[in-house]
Design a protein around this motif. Structure first.
Motif, PDB file in Angstrom:
ATOM      1  N   THR A 137      -6.262   2.765 -46.885  1.00 48.79           N
ATOM      2  CA  THR A 137      -6.375   1.511 -47.619  1.00 48.79           C
ATOM      3  C   THR A 137      -7.315   0.554 -46.909  1.00 48.79           C
ATOM      4  O   THR A 137      -8.110  -0.149 -47.548  1.00 48.79           O
ATOM      5  CB  THR A 137      -4.988   0.869 -47.804  1.00 48.79           C
ATOM      6  N   VAL A 138      -7.247   0.513 -45.586  1.00 45.24           N
ATOM      7  CA  VAL A 138      -8.188  -0.305 -44.817  1.00 45.24           C
ATOM      8  C   VAL A 138      -9.617   0.188 -45.028  1.00 45.24           C
ATOM      9  O   VAL A 138     -10.544  -0.610 -45.242  1.00 45.24           O
ATOM     10  CB  VAL A 138      -7.816  -0.309 -43.322  1.00 45.24           C
ATOM     11  N   ALA A 139      -9.818   1.509 -44.963  1.00 44.44           N
ATOM     12  CA  ALA A 139     -11.167   2.049 -45.142  1.00 44.44           C
ATOM     13  C   ALA A 139     -11.716   1.682 -46.514  1.00 44.44           C
ATOM     14  O   ALA A 139     -12.856   1.220 -46.645  1.00 44.44           O
ATOM     15  CB  ALA A 139     -11.158   3.563 -44.951  1.00 44.44           C
ATOM     16  N   GLU A 186     -10.737   6.132 -39.184  1.00 44.69           N
ATOM     17  CA  GLU A 186     -11.741   5.924 -40.227  1.00 44.69           C
ATOM     18  C   GLU A 186     -11.610   4.533 -40.837  1.00 44.69           C
ATOM     19  O   GLU A 186     -12.617   3.881 -41.144  1.00 44.69           O
ATOM     20  CB  GLU A 186     -11.611   7.007 -41.296  1.00 44.69           C
ATOM     21  N   GLY A 187     -10.368   4.071 -40.990  1.00 44.43           N
ATOM     22  CA  GLY A 187     -10.170   2.724 -41.502  1.00 44.43           C
ATOM     23  C   GLY A 187     -10.679   1.664 -40.544  1.00 44.43           C
ATOM     24  O   GLY A 187     -11.378   0.720 -40.952  1.00 44.43           O
ATOM     25  N   LEU A 188     -10.345   1.795 -39.282  1.00 45.26           N
ATOM     26  CA  LEU A 188     -10.797   0.809 -38.299  1.00 45.26           C
ATOM     27  C   LEU A 188     -12.321   0.801 -38.169  1.00 45.26           C
ATOM     28  O   LEU A 188     -12.929  -0.260 -37.972  1.00 45.26           O
ATOM     29  CB  LEU A 188     -10.148   1.089 -36.940  1.00 45.26           C
ATOM     30  N   ARG A 202     -11.084  -3.079 -32.065  1.00 50.09           N
ATOM     31  CA  ARG A 202     -12.064  -2.217 -31.384  1.00 50.09           C
ATOM     32  C   ARG A 202     -11.411  -1.461 -30.229  1.00 50.09           C
ATOM     33  O   ARG A 202     -11.680  -0.275 -30.022  1.00 50.09           O
ATOM     34  CB  ARG A 202     -13.253  -3.052 -30.886  1.00 50.09           C
ATOM     35  N   GLU A 203     -10.541  -2.141 -29.505  1.00 52.73           N
ATOM     36  CA  GLU A 203      -9.842  -1.469 -28.398  1.00 52.73           C
ATOM     37  C   GLU A 203      -8.920  -0.381 -28.928  1.00 52.73           C
ATOM     38  O   GLU A 203      -8.825   0.715 -28.365  1.00 52.73           O
ATOM     39  CB  GLU A 203      -9.058  -2.499 -27.593  1.00 52.73           C
ATOM     40  N   ALA A 204      -8.241  -0.664 -30.044  1.00 53.17           N
ATOM     41  CA  ALA A 204      -7.362   0.339 -30.643  1.00 53.17           C
ATOM     42  C   ALA A 204      -8.166   1.543 -31.129  1.00 53.17           C
ATOM     43  O   ALA A 204      -7.739   2.692 -30.968  1.00 53.17           O
ATOM     44  CB  ALA A 204      -6.575  -0.276 -31.794  1.00 53.17           C
ATOM     45  N   ARG A 205      -9.321   1.281 -31.726  1.00 50.55           N
ATOM     46  CA  ARG A 205     -10.157   2.392 -32.186  1.00 50.55           C
ATOM     47  C   ARG A 205     -10.589   3.262 -31.012  1.00 50.55           C
ATOM     48  O   ARG A 205     -10.549   4.498 -31.085  1.00 50.55           O
ATOM     49  CB  ARG A 205     -11.380   1.860 -32.946  1.00 50.55           C
ATOM     50  N   ARG A 252     -19.707  10.984 -35.403  1.00 51.81           N
ATOM     51  CA  ARG A 252     -21.114  10.774 -35.759  1.00 51.81           C
ATOM     52  C   ARG A 252     -21.294   9.391 -36.391  1.00 51.81           C
ATOM     53  O   ARG A 252     -22.208   8.636 -36.038  1.00 51.81           O
ATOM     54  CB  ARG A 252     -21.568  11.867 -36.724  1.00 51.81           C
ATOM     55  N   ALA A 253     -20.407   9.048 -37.340  1.00 52.00           N
ATOM     56  CA  ALA A 253     -20.504   7.752 -37.996  1.00 52.00           C
ATOM     57  C   ALA A 253     -20.259   6.607 -37.007  1.00 52.00           C
ATOM     58  O   ALA A 253     -20.923   5.562 -37.074  1.00 52.00           O
ATOM     59  CB  ALA A 253     -19.505   7.682 -39.149  1.00 52.00           C
ATOM     60  N   ALA A 254     -19.318   6.802 -36.081  1.00 47.89           N
ATOM     61  CA  ALA A 254     -19.061   5.768 -35.078  1.00 47.89           C
ATOM     62  C   ALA A 254     -20.281   5.566 -34.186  1.00 47.89           C
ATOM     63  O   ALA A 254     -20.637   4.433 -33.845  1.00 47.89           O
ATOM     64  CB  ALA A 254     -17.839   6.143 -34.238  1.00 47.89           C
ATOM     65  N   ALA A 255     -20.943   6.661 -33.821  1.00 45.14           N
ATOM     66  CA  ALA A 255     -22.134   6.552 -32.986  1.00 45.14           C
ATOM     67  C   ALA A 255     -23.263   5.834 -33.721  1.00 45.14           C
ATOM     68  O   ALA A 255     -24.030   5.081 -33.117  1.00 45.14           O
ATOM     69  CB  ALA A 255     -22.593   7.940 -32.550  1.00 45.14           C
ATOM     70  N   ALA A 256     -23.359   6.056 -35.035  1.00 44.45           N
ATOM     71  CA  ALA A 256     -24.383   5.367 -35.815  1.00 44.45           C
ATOM     72  C   ALA A 256     -24.150   3.863 -35.801  1.00 44.45           C
ATOM     73  O   ALA A 256     -25.095   3.066 -35.848  1.00 44.45           O
ATOM     74  CB  ALA A 256     -24.391   5.889 -37.253  1.00 44.45           C
TER      75      ALA A 256
END
Length: 323
Positions: A137-139, A186-188, A202-205, A252-256
């Motif tokens: 739901t967050v995503a 993915e939501g975060l 961000r720390e939780a992610r 990959r998406a996080a690195a982008a």
């Protein structure tokens, strides 16, 4: 189809929801070009078909998590249904439906006004109680421009001591699960992409990422054995299910977004993905979740899958040439 160009041509000979991502992630096409193709998702192919299934009140199948009138014997005999609002919205996000489009804005507004979670009648954009559901739901909310900061705050507070999440926490589970953790991550990440996130989110992610990395994305920390053999098989759509390709595509998406280099602890999972590539350069669909759907979007189990090939190809491309 043994040359990379032939595989790309095969991917392009597909639905707009795949084509625009191929243009962006594999061909480095300029944004005006892939954005034009992305806009076609609303009008053509799978995106248009799914939008045509929307109810007048903005929901899909008359429910938030379950279709209206659903009876649980269907879940037991056939499988979990995937036609209700939460799974349809997530699918539109994966397709890349433009969140600024009139259809997207209308759906988001109507869902906020009319949809309630079956758990206890909670308004849709306030979230439910289960971490997997709330992560998605967050995503979806962040992607489509909804303020989901209250759900994010709850998810941050529901993180377990080992750094991840488990949707059975309310039932006493104190250990994180791979599936719950990837849904929340993915939501975060989507929330961070939309808003910048908060120091806490961000720390939780990062702690959720560490949970997966410590386990090489699929191994038990206690024994080193695979936590679930199906984590090494690829399916689509994943829905709430976990596999290493989904996790790698997340990294990959996080690195982008962040510019982070690939972590060496991803190596084993990446090599597994590379080893699954077929002689013709494609990847197969290993299995498919049972249950009610609006329509199928890929070939048969065991056949080459455009969705899985797209995801695997862009993961390997990123891993070879990190930002």
């Amino acid at each position: 189809m043994t040359q990379p160009g032939a595989v790309v041509d095969w991917l392009l000979d597909s639905d707009p929801s795949i084509r625009w991502q191929v243009m962006r992630d594999l061909l480095d096409a300029p944004e005006p070009e892939w954005s034009l193709e992305r806009a076609a998702v609303e009008m053509q192919g799978w995106g248009a078909r799914l939008l045509a299934c929307e109810d007048a009140d903005g929901q899909w199948a008359g429910g938030a998590f379950l279709p209206r009138g659903f009876e649980y014997h269907e879940w037991q005999q056939v499988g979990q249904p995937w036609t209700a609002t939460t799974f349809s919205l997530s699918q539109l996000r994966e397709f890349g439906l433009d969140p600024a489009s009139e259809r997207a804005r209308r759906a988001v507004e109507l869902i906020g006004a009319n949809s309630r979670w079956e758990h206890d009648g909670q308004p849709y954009w306030e979230g439910e109680v289960e971490e997997c559901i709330n992560g998605r739901t967050v995503a979806d909310g962040a992607y489509f421009g909804v303020d989901v900061s209250a759900i994010v705050g709850r998810l941050v507070g529901e993180r377990l001591a080992d750094g991840g999440w488990n949707c059975e926490r309310a039932n006493g589970s104190a250990r994180s699960s791979f599936a719950s953790t990837i849904n929340v991550l993915e939501g975060l990440l989507e929330y961070e992409a939309a808003t910048g996130g908060t120091p806490e989110s961000r720390e939780a992610r990062m702690s959720g990422e560490e949970y997966l990395l410590e386990r090489s994305l699929f191994r038990r920390l206690s024994t080193g054995e695979p936590a679930d053999e199906r984590f090494l098989s690829f399916l689509h759509p994943n829905r709430w299910r976990y596999d290493v390709l989904r996790a790698l595509d997340y990294f990959r998406a996080a690195a982008a977004l962040t510019g982070a280099a690939p972590d060496p602890r991803l190596d084993e999972a990446v090599e597994h993905v590379r080893s699954r590539r077929q002689a013709d350069g494609t990847w197969p669909l290993d299995w498919r979740l049972p249950g009610r759907v609006w329509f199928e979007m890929d070939g048969e189990v065991g056949e080459p899958s455009r969705w899985i090939t797209l995801r695997a190809a862009r993961v390997l491309r990123w891993f070879r040439t990190p930002a």
